[in-house]
Design a protein around this motif. Structure first.
Motif, short mmCIF file in Angstrom:
data_model
loop_
_atom_site.label_atom_id
_atom_site.label_comp_id
_atom_site.label_asym_id
_atom_site.label_seq_id
_atom_site.Cartn_x
_atom_site.Cartn_y
_atom_site.Cartn_z
N MET A 1 -94.82 5.59 60.49
CA MET A 1 -94.87 5.03 59.14
C MET A 1 -96.31 4.78 58.71
N LEU A 2 -97.16 4.40 59.67
CA LEU A 2 -98.58 4.27 59.36
C LEU A 2 -99.13 5.63 58.94
N GLY A 3 -98.67 6.66 59.63
CA GLY A 3 -99.11 8.00 59.29
C GLY A 3 -98.64 8.43 57.91
N SER A 4 -97.56 7.83 57.42
CA SER A 4 -97.06 8.14 56.07
C SER A 4 -97.76 7.31 55.01
N GLY A 5 -98.66 6.42 55.45
CA GLY A 5 -99.42 5.62 54.50
C GLY A 5 -98.76 4.33 54.08
N LEU A 6 -97.70 3.92 54.76
CA LEU A 6 -97.00 2.69 54.40
C LEU A 6 -97.77 1.46 54.87
N GLY A 7 -97.73 0.38 54.06
CA GLY A 7 -98.34 -0.88 54.44
C GLY A 7 -97.37 -1.72 55.24
N ASN A 8 -97.83 -2.88 55.70
CA ASN A 8 -96.99 -3.74 56.54
C ASN A 8 -95.72 -4.18 55.84
N LYS A 9 -95.82 -4.56 54.58
CA LYS A 9 -94.64 -5.05 53.86
C LYS A 9 -93.61 -3.94 53.70
N ALA A 10 -94.08 -2.73 53.40
CA ALA A 10 -93.16 -1.60 53.23
C ALA A 10 -92.49 -1.25 54.55
N ILE A 11 -93.27 -1.31 55.65
CA ILE A 11 -92.69 -1.02 56.97
C ILE A 11 -91.66 -2.09 57.33
N ALA A 12 -91.99 -3.35 57.07
CA ALA A 12 -91.08 -4.45 57.37
C ALA A 12 -89.76 -4.28 56.61
N LYS A 13 -89.87 -3.92 55.35
CA LYS A 13 -88.67 -3.75 54.52
C LYS A 13 -87.82 -2.59 55.03
N ARG A 14 -88.48 -1.46 55.36
CA ARG A 14 -87.75 -0.28 55.81
C ARG A 14 -87.07 -0.52 57.16
N LEU A 15 -87.71 -1.28 58.04
CA LEU A 15 -87.14 -1.54 59.37
C LEU A 15 -86.31 -2.82 59.42
N ASN A 16 -86.32 -3.54 58.29
CA ASN A 16 -85.57 -4.80 58.21
C ASN A 16 -86.04 -5.81 59.25
N ILE A 17 -87.37 -5.94 59.34
CA ILE A 17 -87.98 -6.91 60.25
C ILE A 17 -89.03 -7.70 59.46
N SER A 18 -89.57 -8.76 60.05
CA SER A 18 -90.53 -9.60 59.35
C SER A 18 -91.92 -8.97 59.35
N ASP A 19 -92.74 -9.42 58.40
CA ASP A 19 -94.14 -8.96 58.36
C ASP A 19 -94.86 -9.30 59.66
N HIS A 20 -94.55 -10.48 60.20
CA HIS A 20 -95.18 -10.91 61.45
C HIS A 20 -94.86 -9.94 62.58
N THR A 21 -93.62 -9.47 62.65
CA THR A 21 -93.23 -8.53 63.70
C THR A 21 -93.96 -7.21 63.53
N VAL A 22 -94.14 -6.77 62.29
CA VAL A 22 -94.87 -5.53 62.04
C VAL A 22 -96.31 -5.68 62.52
N LYS A 23 -96.94 -6.82 62.21
CA LYS A 23 -98.31 -7.06 62.65
C LYS A 23 -98.41 -7.02 64.17
N PHE A 24 -97.40 -7.58 64.83
CA PHE A 24 -97.37 -7.58 66.30
C PHE A 24 -97.32 -6.14 66.82
N HIS A 25 -96.46 -5.31 66.21
CA HIS A 25 -96.33 -3.91 66.65
C HIS A 25 -97.64 -3.15 66.41
N VAL A 26 -98.25 -3.37 65.25
CA VAL A 26 -99.50 -2.67 64.93
C VAL A 26 -100.60 -3.06 65.91
N SER A 27 -100.67 -4.36 66.22
CA SER A 27 -101.67 -4.84 67.17
C SER A 27 -101.46 -4.22 68.55
N SER A 28 -100.19 -4.12 68.96
CA SER A 28 -99.87 -3.53 70.25
C SER A 28 -100.22 -2.05 70.27
#
Length: 214
Positions: free
Chosen positions: A162-189
């Motif tokens: 999804m990062l490769g598709s140019g999506l931001g954290n909020k868009a990724i969170a919405k698409r995966l139905n997870i919180s922004d905080h969880t997306v940040k955790f995944h990106v950091s990992s």
């Protein structure tokens, strides 16, 4: 007095190591031999606390075999090598080795190492430690290169795409139905595992490893 048995194929080296050991007031040489057969035969009578060996060439393989097959209780050995890069550290430790020094060690280093091992310590020269660290790092790199797909979890690969598709954290969170905080955790990992610091770098590495299809 700690009892030391010296093993070296060369008579000159045997005499030299025996003299070095004898220079310590805490050590005494109870015997010496050109191979470990003599030690196996005389162990009960001599009962050395430390076995000091000079290992070179094909003799090294013989040492591991003989040490591993010995029936004595906790034989202690220090190995003096011409080239620490050539030693099979795992075989040495399994054989009961408790100290590894290069043959370039000084007399004081050899004496100090023998005394330390006699007290139950493990002794590794700085050159040996550097070789061990290099071996470990090389092994880790080989594992990572052999199967990079295992470095990221399925969810992390999904986020990376999804990062490769140019999506931001909020868009990724919405698409995966997870919180922004969880997306940040995944990106950091993802950044940590891929050794990158930006989204662009993460996507580039992901493409190179075949994790992303653009």
């Amino acid at each position: 007095m700690r009892r030391v048995f010296v093993v070296a194929a060369s008579p000159v080296v045997r005499a030299g190591l025996s003299a070095v050991v004898a220079s310590s007031s805490k050590l005494t040489v109870v015997g010496s031999a050109s191979d470990l057969d003599a030690l196996t035969t005389e162990f009960e009578q001599l009962q050395p606390d430390v076995v000091l060996l000079d290992v070179s060439g094909n003799f090294q393989e013989l040492v591991w075999e003989l040490l591993s097959s010995q029936q004595q209780q906790d034989p202690v050995a220090m190995i003096v090598l011409a080239d620490v890069d050539s030693i099979d550290f795992q075989a040495a430790l399994r054989a009961g080795v408790r100290g590894i020094l290069p043959s370039t060690s000084t007399e004081s280093e050899i004496v100090a190492a023998v005394e330390a091992i006699a007290l139950g310590l493990v002794v590794l020269h700085s050159d040996t430690i550097e070789s061990l660290l290099a071996l470990k790092e090389s092994s880790m790199r080989q594992k990572e290169t052999a199967n990079p797909m295992q470095a990221l979890t399925p969810r992390e690969i999904e986020v990376l795409n999804m990062l490769g598709s140019g999506l931001g954290n909020k868009a990724i969170a919405k698409r995966l139905n997870i919180s922004d905080h969880t997306v940040k955790f995944h990106v950091s990992s993802i950044f940590q595992k891929l050794g990158v610091s930006t989204r662009t770098e993460a996507v580039a590495v992901g493409v190179r490893l075949g994790l992303i299809m653009l």
